[in-house]
Design a protein around this motif. Structure first.
Motif, PDB file in Angstrom:
ATOM      1  N   ASP A  42       0.812  -1.222   0.000  1.00  0.00           N
ATOM      2  CA  ASP A  42       0.000   0.000   0.000  1.00  0.00           C
ATOM      3  C   ASP A  42       0.848   1.274   0.000  1.00  0.00           C
ATOM      4  O   ASP A  42       0.415   2.328   0.477  1.00  0.00           O
ATOM      5  CB  ASP A  42      -0.977   0.020   1.181  1.00  0.00           C
ATOM      6  CG  ASP A  42      -1.986  -1.122   1.122  1.00  0.00           C
ATOM      7  OD1 ASP A  42      -2.322  -1.563   0.011  1.00  0.00           O
ATOM      8  OD2 ASP A  42      -2.422  -1.584   2.190  1.00  0.00           O
ATOM      9  N   VAL A  43       2.055   1.182  -0.541  1.00  0.00           N
ATOM     10  CA  VAL A  43       2.925   2.358  -0.705  1.00  0.00           C
ATOM     11  C   VAL A  43       3.462   2.352  -2.134  1.00  0.00           C
ATOM     12  O   VAL A  43       4.143   1.405  -2.549  1.00  0.00           O
ATOM     13  CB  VAL A  43       4.100   2.373   0.288  1.00  0.00           C
ATOM     14  CG1 VAL A  43       4.986   3.600   0.037  1.00  0.00           C
ATOM     15  CG2 VAL A  43       3.611   2.354   1.727  1.00  0.00           C
ATOM     16  N   ASN A  44       3.151   3.404  -2.879  1.00  0.00           N
ATOM     17  CA  ASN A  44       3.643   3.556  -4.243  1.00  0.00           C
ATOM     18  C   ASN A  44       4.501   4.801  -4.356  1.00  0.00           C
ATOM     19  O   ASN A  44       4.193   5.835  -3.763  1.00  0.00           O
ATOM     20  CB  ASN A  44       2.479   3.655  -5.234  1.00  0.00           C
ATOM     21  CG  ASN A  44       1.870   2.307  -5.532  1.00  0.00           C
ATOM     22  OD1 ASN A  44       2.336   1.590  -6.402  1.00  0.00           O
ATOM     23  ND2 ASN A  44       0.827   1.948  -4.796  1.00  0.00           N
ATOM     24  N   ARG A  45       5.583   4.691  -5.106  1.00  0.00           N
ATOM     25  CA  ARG A  45       6.487   5.822  -5.344  1.00  0.00           C
ATOM     26  C   ARG A  45       6.279   6.328  -6.760  1.00  0.00           C
ATOM     27  O   ARG A  45       6.180   5.548  -7.713  1.00  0.00           O
ATOM     28  CB  ARG A  45       7.939   5.378  -5.177  1.00  0.00           C
ATOM     29  CG  ARG A  45       8.963   6.505  -5.319  1.00  0.00           C
ATOM     30  CD  ARG A  45      10.382   5.963  -5.399  1.00  0.00           C
ATOM     31  NE  ARG A  45      10.606   5.275  -6.652  1.00  0.00           N
ATOM     32  CZ  ARG A  45      11.201   4.081  -6.765  1.00  0.00           C
ATOM     33  NH1 ARG A  45      11.621   3.440  -5.702  1.00  0.00           N
ATOM     34  NH2 ARG A  45      11.352   3.538  -7.968  1.00  0.00           N
ATOM     35  N   VAL A  46       6.225   7.657  -6.893  1.00  0.00           N
ATOM     36  CA  VAL A  46       6.188   8.302  -8.203  1.00  0.00           C
ATOM     37  C   VAL A  46       7.332   9.315  -8.219  1.00  0.00           C
ATOM     38  O   VAL A  46       7.379  10.217  -7.378  1.00  0.00           O
ATOM     39  CB  VAL A  46       4.841   9.011  -8.462  1.00  0.00           C
ATOM     40  CG1 VAL A  46       4.868   9.705  -9.814  1.00  0.00           C
ATOM     41  CG2 VAL A  46       3.686   8.016  -8.392  1.00  0.00           C
ATOM     42  N   THR A  47       8.259   9.179  -9.164  1.00  0.00           N
ATOM     43  CA  THR A  47       9.438  10.042  -9.211  1.00  0.00           C
ATOM     44  C   THR A  47       9.262  11.119 -10.275  1.00  0.00           C
ATOM     45  O   THR A  47       8.992  10.814 -11.442  1.00  0.00           O
ATOM     46  CB  THR A  47      10.707   9.218  -9.505  1.00  0.00           C
ATOM     47  OG1 THR A  47      10.854   8.210  -8.510  1.00  0.00           O
ATOM     48  CG2 THR A  47      11.946  10.106  -9.501  1.00  0.00           C
ATOM     49  N   TYR A 104       5.289   9.916  -2.561  1.00  0.00           N
ATOM     50  CA  TYR A 104       4.783   8.623  -2.104  1.00  0.00           C
ATOM     51  C   TYR A 104       3.275   8.700  -1.902  1.00  0.00           C
ATOM     52  O   TYR A 104       2.762   9.661  -1.318  1.00  0.00           O
ATOM     53  CB  TYR A 104       5.471   8.204  -0.805  1.00  0.00           C
ATOM     54  CG  TYR A 104       6.946   7.924  -0.979  1.00  0.00           C
ATOM     55  CD1 TYR A 104       7.388   6.699  -1.458  1.00  0.00           C
ATOM     56  CD2 TYR A 104       7.899   8.901  -0.689  1.00  0.00           C
ATOM     57  CE1 TYR A 104       8.743   6.442  -1.645  1.00  0.00           C
ATOM     58  CE2 TYR A 104       9.255   8.654  -0.860  1.00  0.00           C
ATOM     59  CZ  TYR A 104       9.670   7.413  -1.340  1.00  0.00           C
ATOM     60  OH  TYR A 104      11.016   7.168  -1.518  1.00  0.00           O
ATOM     61  N   ILE A 105       2.583   7.671  -2.385  1.00  0.00           N
ATOM     62  CA  ILE A 105       1.140   7.555  -2.233  1.00  0.00           C
ATOM     63  C   ILE A 105       0.872   6.372  -1.304  1.00  0.00           C
ATOM     64  O   ILE A 105       1.307   5.247  -1.575  1.00  0.00           O
ATOM     65  CB  ILE A 105       0.466   7.337  -3.598  1.00  0.00           C
ATOM     66  CG1 ILE A 105       0.734   8.541  -4.510  1.00  0.00           C
ATOM     67  CG2 ILE A 105      -1.038   7.125  -3.430  1.00  0.00           C
ATOM     68  CD1 ILE A 105       0.295   8.334  -5.946  1.00  0.00           C
ATOM     69  N   ILE A 106       0.186   6.637  -0.194  1.00  0.00           N
ATOM     70  CA  ILE A 106      -0.003   5.653   0.869  1.00  0.00           C
ATOM     71  C   ILE A 106      -1.471   5.321   1.018  1.00  0.00           C
ATOM     72  O   ILE A 106      -2.312   6.228   1.021  1.00  0.00           O
ATOM     73  CB  ILE A 106       0.559   6.183   2.203  1.00  0.00           C
ATOM     74  CG1 ILE A 106       2.066   6.385   2.085  1.00  0.00           C
ATOM     75  CG2 ILE A 106       0.251   5.261   3.361  1.00  0.00           C
ATOM     76  CD1 ILE A 106       2.517   7.732   2.449  1.00  0.00           C
ATOM     77  N   GLY A 107      -1.765   4.037   1.145  1.00  0.00           N
ATOM     78  CA  GLY A 107      -3.129   3.611   1.412  1.00  0.00           C
ATOM     79  C   GLY A 107      -3.705   2.771   0.295  1.00  0.00           C
ATOM     80  O   GLY A 107      -3.101   2.599  -0.770  1.00  0.00           O
ATOM     81  N   ARG A 108      -4.908   2.250   0.552  1.00  0.00           N
ATOM     82  CA  ARG A 108      -5.581   1.400  -0.416  1.00  0.00           C
ATOM     83  C   ARG A 108      -6.874   2.030  -0.917  1.00  0.00           C
ATOM     84  O   ARG A 108      -7.188   1.968  -2.088  1.00  0.00           O
ATOM     85  CB  ARG A 108      -5.874   0.038   0.223  1.00  0.00           C
ATOM     86  CG  ARG A 108      -6.498  -0.982  -0.710  1.00  0.00           C
ATOM     87  CD  ARG A 108      -6.617  -2.322  -0.023  1.00  0.00           C
ATOM     88  NE  ARG A 108      -5.321  -2.812   0.444  1.00  0.00           N
ATOM     89  CZ  ARG A 108      -5.168  -3.891   1.204  1.00  0.00           C
ATOM     90  NH1 ARG A 108      -6.219  -4.590   1.605  1.00  0.00           N
ATOM     91  NH2 ARG A 108      -3.955  -4.280   1.581  1.00  0.00           N
TER      92      ARG A 108
END
Length: 302
Positions: free
Chosen positions: A22-27, A42-46
């Protein structure tokens, strides 16, 4: 432990990369000698999400963030500090999502400007940023399936904060600790004494994974941060040795100590040396007339 940097990082521009459950990174595509391949958001959660460090004012990065977010609501936007590669996009992301923006506070220097002194980092400061909510140390924000604790880490900037994802051992370390390079500590925005104190604080924590503001994860945080502290102490000793051997100005010290460093970074290196010297003067190990300054003359204490 010898300090080893990891520069094997794929930014995967234009997409989200899962770096933890439930953690995605966008650079962001803002590479430079100071940002490595770019700023990590960082995008956190579902279901209902949080975003940490929206990044620079960049339309393509905003659109990528919104694509990864999809139709899910965003309740919170956390900002680690107010450099222009981290905070400016918060305003647009708030406008598009309705999320509340949280940070330690507006931009401010670690110390007041002295008479005749200018701030060489003015261009990098997002002085327009004002959070909706000011976060004190230890504040826990509960979201939808996640809780984030504020861990104040002044040093790189006076208002720098790391964010701990409670119950996971993950700390979003922003620019305080990065695996690809040391953090820039440059007065008057930053302060070396504050940086070392914050580093000690993080070493005492039991985090298992650091997700930085630039570059890839730090997978053995405590050992790596001990290496960072040793590196800073070695730099301090090198500066003392240069002063004791006759160097009197910061340009002379930089020429010797950073002879193998990219010349584009020598300006930042000069400010880093100043940060160390400010600390050394405060501790009575180096002397100068008045306050330590970038154009000062320095001698060893008797």
């Amino acid at each position: 432990m010898a300090l080893k940097f990891d520069t094997s990082f794929d930014p995967s521009y234009g997409q989200g990369v899962a770096v933890a459950p439930d953690v995605n990174r966008v650079t962001a595509r803002n590479p430079s000698p100071f940002t490595f391949h770019g700023t990590n958001s960082y995008i956190i959660g579902r279901d209902t999400l949080a975003v940490i460090d929206p990044g620079p004012e960049d339309e393509a990065h905003l659109e990528t963030l919104l694509e990864v977010i999809g139709n899910r609501p965003v309740s919170h936007i956390f900002v680690s500090h107010t450099h222009r590669d981290h905070s400016p996009l918060a305003a647009q992301l708030k406008q598009r999502t309705g999320a509340v923006v949280l940070a330690e506070g507006p931009h401010r220097p670690a110390r007041p400007l002295r008479v005749g002194e200018t701030n060489p980092l003015d261009a990098s400061a997002d002085t327009a940023f004002i959070p909706d909510v000011a976060l004190p140390d230890g504040e826990i924000i509960d979201g939808d399936g996640w809780s984030i604790r504020t861990v104040l880490t002044p040093g790189h900037t006076a208002n720098h904060a790391a964010f701990a994802l409670e119950g996971t051992g993950i700390l979003f370390s922003a620019d305080h600790v990065m695996g690809w390079a040391t953090s820039i500590v440059a007065p008057p925005d930053g302060a070396m004494a504050d940086y070392i104190a914050s580093l000690d604080r993080l070493i005492e924590r039991d985090d298992r994974l650091l997700l930085p503001g630039h570059g890839g994860p730090v997978t053995a945080p405590r050992n790596f941060m001990r290496g960072l502290k040793t590196h800073r102490k070695m730099r301090e000793r090198a500066i003392l040795e240069r002063i004791r051997s006759g160097d009197r100005t910061i340009p002379d010290m930089v020429k010797a100590i950073y002879r193998d460093t990219d010349p584009r970074l020598h300006g930042a290196a000069s400010l880093s040396v100043l940060a160390h010297i400010e600390d050394l003067v405060a501790r009575g190990l180096v002397r100068t007339d008045g306050a330590a300054a970038i154009d000062g003359v320095f001698t060893p204490a008797a």
